[in-house]
Design a protein around this motif. Structure first.
Motif, PDB file in Angstrom:
ATOM      1  N   VAL A   1       0.847  -1.189   0.000  1.00  0.00           N
ATOM      2  CA  VAL A   1       0.000   0.000   0.000  1.00  0.00           C
ATOM      3  C   VAL A   1       0.885   1.243   0.000  1.00  0.00           C
ATOM      4  O   VAL A   1       1.970   1.241   0.575  1.00  0.00           O
ATOM      5  N   ASP A   2       0.420   2.276  -0.684  1.00  0.00           N
ATOM      6  CA  ASP A   2       1.126   3.560  -0.680  1.00  0.00           C
ATOM      7  C   ASP A   2       0.089   4.669  -0.794  1.00  0.00           C
ATOM      8  O   ASP A   2      -0.894   4.541  -1.526  1.00  0.00           O
ATOM      9  N   CYS A   3       0.326   5.732  -0.053  1.00  0.00           N
ATOM     10  CA  CYS A   3      -0.573   6.893  -0.081  1.00  0.00           C
ATOM     11  C   CYS A   3       0.222   8.136  -0.443  1.00  0.00           C
ATOM     12  O   CYS A   3       1.388   8.263  -0.080  1.00  0.00           O
ATOM     13  N   GLU A   4      -0.423   9.033  -1.143  1.00  0.00           N
ATOM     14  CA  GLU A   4       0.147  10.350  -1.402  1.00  0.00           C
ATOM     15  C   GLU A   4      -0.738  11.364  -0.683  1.00  0.00           C
ATOM     16  O   GLU A   4      -1.964  11.218  -0.646  1.00  0.00           O
ATOM     17  N   THR A   5      -0.084  12.356  -0.081  1.00  0.00           N
ATOM     18  CA  THR A   5      -0.786  13.281   0.806  1.00  0.00           C
ATOM     19  C   THR A   5      -0.312  14.720   0.603  1.00  0.00           C
ATOM     20  O   THR A   5       0.691  14.962  -0.073  1.00  0.00           O
ATOM     21  N   LEU A   6      -0.995  15.642   1.281  1.00  0.00           N
ATOM     22  CA  LEU A   6      -0.600  17.057   1.248  1.00  0.00           C
ATOM     23  C   LEU A   6      -0.050  17.517   2.592  1.00  0.00           C
ATOM     24  O   LEU A   6       0.040  18.718   2.841  1.00  0.00           O
ATOM     25  N   ALA A   7       0.329  16.570   3.447  1.00  0.00           N
ATOM     26  CA  ALA A   7       1.015  16.864   4.706  1.00  0.00           C
ATOM     27  C   ALA A   7       1.690  15.561   5.148  1.00  0.00           C
ATOM     28  O   ALA A   7       1.497  14.514   4.528  1.00  0.00           O
ATOM     29  N   LEU A   8       2.477  15.628   6.206  1.00  0.00           N
ATOM     30  CA  LEU A   8       3.216  14.452   6.666  1.00  0.00           C
ATOM     31  C   LEU A   8       2.742  13.938   8.017  1.00  0.00           C
ATOM     32  O   LEU A   8       3.447  13.186   8.679  1.00  0.00           O
ATOM     33  N   THR A   9       1.556  14.318   8.403  1.00  0.00           N
ATOM     34  CA  THR A   9       0.993  13.910   9.689  1.00  0.00           C
ATOM     35  C   THR A   9      -0.132  12.905   9.461  1.00  0.00           C
ATOM     36  O   THR A   9      -0.668  12.817   8.352  1.00  0.00           O
ATOM     37  N   PRO A  10      -0.521  12.149  10.490  1.00  0.00           N
ATOM     38  CA  PRO A  10      -1.587  11.165  10.307  1.00  0.00           C
ATOM     39  C   PRO A  10      -2.928  11.765   9.867  1.00  0.00           C
ATOM     40  O   PRO A  10      -3.750  11.060   9.287  1.00  0.00           O
ATOM     41  N   ASP A  11      -3.116  13.059  10.099  1.00  0.00           N
ATOM     42  CA  ASP A  11      -4.371  13.696   9.692  1.00  0.00           C
ATOM     43  C   ASP A  11      -4.245  14.447   8.357  1.00  0.00           C
ATOM     44  O   ASP A  11      -5.036  15.325   8.050  1.00  0.00           O
ATOM     45  N   ALA A  12      -3.265  14.053   7.549  1.00  0.00           N
ATOM     46  CA  ALA A  12      -3.035  14.708   6.258  1.00  0.00           C
ATOM     47  C   ALA A  12      -4.161  14.430   5.271  1.00  0.00           C
ATOM     48  O   ALA A  12      -4.780  13.367   5.296  1.00  0.00           O
ATOM     49  N   LEU A  13      -4.402  15.380   4.376  1.00  0.00           N
ATOM     50  CA  LEU A  13      -5.338  15.174   3.287  1.00  0.00           C
ATOM     51  C   LEU A  13      -4.723  14.152   2.335  1.00  0.00           C
ATOM     52  O   LEU A  13      -3.575  14.284   1.921  1.00  0.00           O
ATOM     53  N   ILE A  14      -5.486  13.127   1.982  1.00  0.00           N
ATOM     54  CA  ILE A  14      -5.003  12.045   1.121  1.00  0.00           C
ATOM     55  C   ILE A  14      -5.465  12.308  -0.308  1.00  0.00           C
ATOM     56  O   ILE A  14      -6.646  12.521  -0.556  1.00  0.00           O
ATOM     57  N   THR A  15      -4.509  12.279  -1.246  1.00  0.00           N
ATOM     58  CA  THR A  15      -4.850  12.485  -2.644  1.00  0.00           C
ATOM     59  C   THR A  15      -4.921  11.168  -3.419  1.00  0.00           C
ATOM     60  O   THR A  15      -5.639  11.088  -4.415  1.00  0.00           O
ATOM     61  N   GLN A  16      -4.161  10.165  -2.996  1.00  0.00           N
ATOM     62  CA  GLN A  16      -4.148   8.871  -3.677  1.00  0.00           C
ATOM     63  C   GLN A  16      -3.923   7.753  -2.672  1.00  0.00           C
ATOM     64  O   GLN A  16      -3.125   7.911  -1.744  1.00  0.00           O
ATOM     65  N   ILE A  17      -4.585   6.633  -2.898  1.00  0.00           N
ATOM     66  CA  ILE A  17      -4.318   5.395  -2.172  1.00  0.00           C
ATOM     67  C   ILE A  17      -4.146   4.318  -3.239  1.00  0.00           C
ATOM     68  O   ILE A  17      -5.045   4.115  -4.061  1.00  0.00           O
ATOM     69  N   ALA A  18      -2.996   3.663  -3.241  1.00  0.00           N
ATOM     70  CA  ALA A  18      -2.770   2.567  -4.182  1.00  0.00           C
ATOM     71  C   ALA A  18      -2.487   1.298  -3.389  1.00  0.00           C
ATOM     72  O   ALA A  18      -1.773   1.331  -2.383  1.00  0.00           O
ATOM     73  N   VAL A  19      -3.058   0.193  -3.846  1.00  0.00           N
ATOM     74  CA  VAL A  19      -2.800  -1.122  -3.256  1.00  0.00           C
ATOM     75  C   VAL A  19      -2.584  -2.084  -4.415  1.00  0.00           C
ATOM     76  O   VAL A  19      -3.391  -2.131  -5.346  1.00  0.00           O
ATOM     77  N   GLY A  20      -1.492  -2.823  -4.340  1.00  0.00           N
ATOM     78  CA  GLY A  20      -1.204  -3.808  -5.376  1.00  0.00           C
ATOM     79  C   GLY A  20      -0.988  -5.179  -4.774  1.00  0.00           C
ATOM     80  O   GLY A  20      -0.498  -5.305  -3.659  1.00  0.00           O
ATOM     81  N   VAL A  21      -1.368  -6.209  -5.531  1.00  0.00           N
ATOM     82  CA  VAL A  21      -1.080  -7.593  -5.160  1.00  0.00           C
ATOM     83  C   VAL A  21       0.114  -8.018  -5.992  1.00  0.00           C
ATOM     84  O   VAL A  21       0.075  -7.937  -7.234  1.00  0.00           O
ATOM     85  N   TYR A  22       1.182  -8.452  -5.313  1.00  0.00           N
ATOM     86  CA  TYR A  22       2.409  -8.843  -5.988  1.00  0.00           C
ATOM     87  C   TYR A  22       2.572 -10.350  -5.878  1.00  0.00           C
ATOM     88  O   TYR A  22       2.477 -10.915  -4.792  1.00  0.00           O
ATOM     89  N   ASP A  23       2.816 -10.984  -7.007  1.00  0.00           N
ATOM     90  CA  ASP A  23       3.052 -12.424  -7.065  1.00  0.00           C
ATOM     91  C   ASP A  23       4.547 -12.647  -7.223  1.00  0.00           C
ATOM     92  O   ASP A  23       5.127 -12.293  -8.260  1.00  0.00           O
ATOM     93  N   ARG A  24       5.168 -13.233  -6.197  1.00  0.00           N
ATOM     94  CA  ARG A  24       6.622 -13.425  -6.226  1.00  0.00           C
ATOM     95  C   ARG A  24       7.046 -14.383  -7.329  1.00  0.00           C
ATOM     96  O   ARG A  24       8.126 -14.238  -7.899  1.00  0.00           O
TER      97      ARG A  24
END
Length: 189
Positions: A8-31
């Protein structure tokens, strides 16, 4: 050890837990396949996040990033999802997180999502894994780190792909170091 995991990875407009979230990505990786087999990128409704933090220094930092990264954060014009719908989508997507849900660093992404979802994430806290700790233990000199595409960095989907590739290299080294009889609680489920 499980052959698939989620990142999982998120992009935000601040670096605190209450930051505005602009993107949430989740990927399933097959080794075994060596690739992401499914990817989900969600853009939260920014109007619904009026109580979340926007930090001048973070916005200024975004202005210095590549054009594609800025476009992903500030220029997205597609569908934006309400929090309740994002929770439903992620709950269904993450239901079979065989090898856990990883983040780098987990202290940022998971804390952010916990705050966003009012302490009720769409997955069990037991599924959360920290790539940063594994990286510092297995590859302290970053010798395994794959090359990155500076033009695509800081787009949540690209970051999930890159982090998943790196995590696979770390887990392969971990497999070699631990030997066939070693079991580490939580990774062998």
């Amino acid at each position: 050890m499980p052959r698939t995991f989620m990142m999982v990875d998120c992009e935000t407009l601040a670096l605190t837990p209450d930051a505005l979230i602009t993107q949430i990505a989740v990927g399933v990786y097959d080794r075994d396949a060596g690739q992401i087999t499914s990817m989900l990128v969600l853009h939260p409704d920014t109007h619904e996040q009026s109580n979340r933090r926007i930090d001048y220094d973070t916005v200024s930092w975004w202005m210095k990033q590549s054009a594609p990264a800025r476009e992903a954060v500030f220029g997205y014009t597609g569908e934006r999802f309400k929090k309740a719908r994002i929770r439903e989508i992620l709950h269904a997507f993450c239901a079979n997180a065989e090898g856990g849900i990883w983040a780098a660093p987990s202290a940022f992404d998971f804390a952010l999502l916990r705050d966003y979802f009012d302490a009720c994430t769409p997955w069990s806290y037991r599924a959360e894994r920290d790539m940063t700790t594994l990286r510092r233990l297995i590859d302290p000199d970053s010798t395994l780190e794959p090359p990155s595409d500076a033009a695509r960095e800081h787009d949540a989907a690209y970051d999930v792909e890159w982090q998943s590739t790196y995590l696979t290299l770390l887990l392969a080294r971990f497999d070699r170091l631990r030997g066939p009889d070693f079991r580490l609680q939580g990774l062998d489920k």
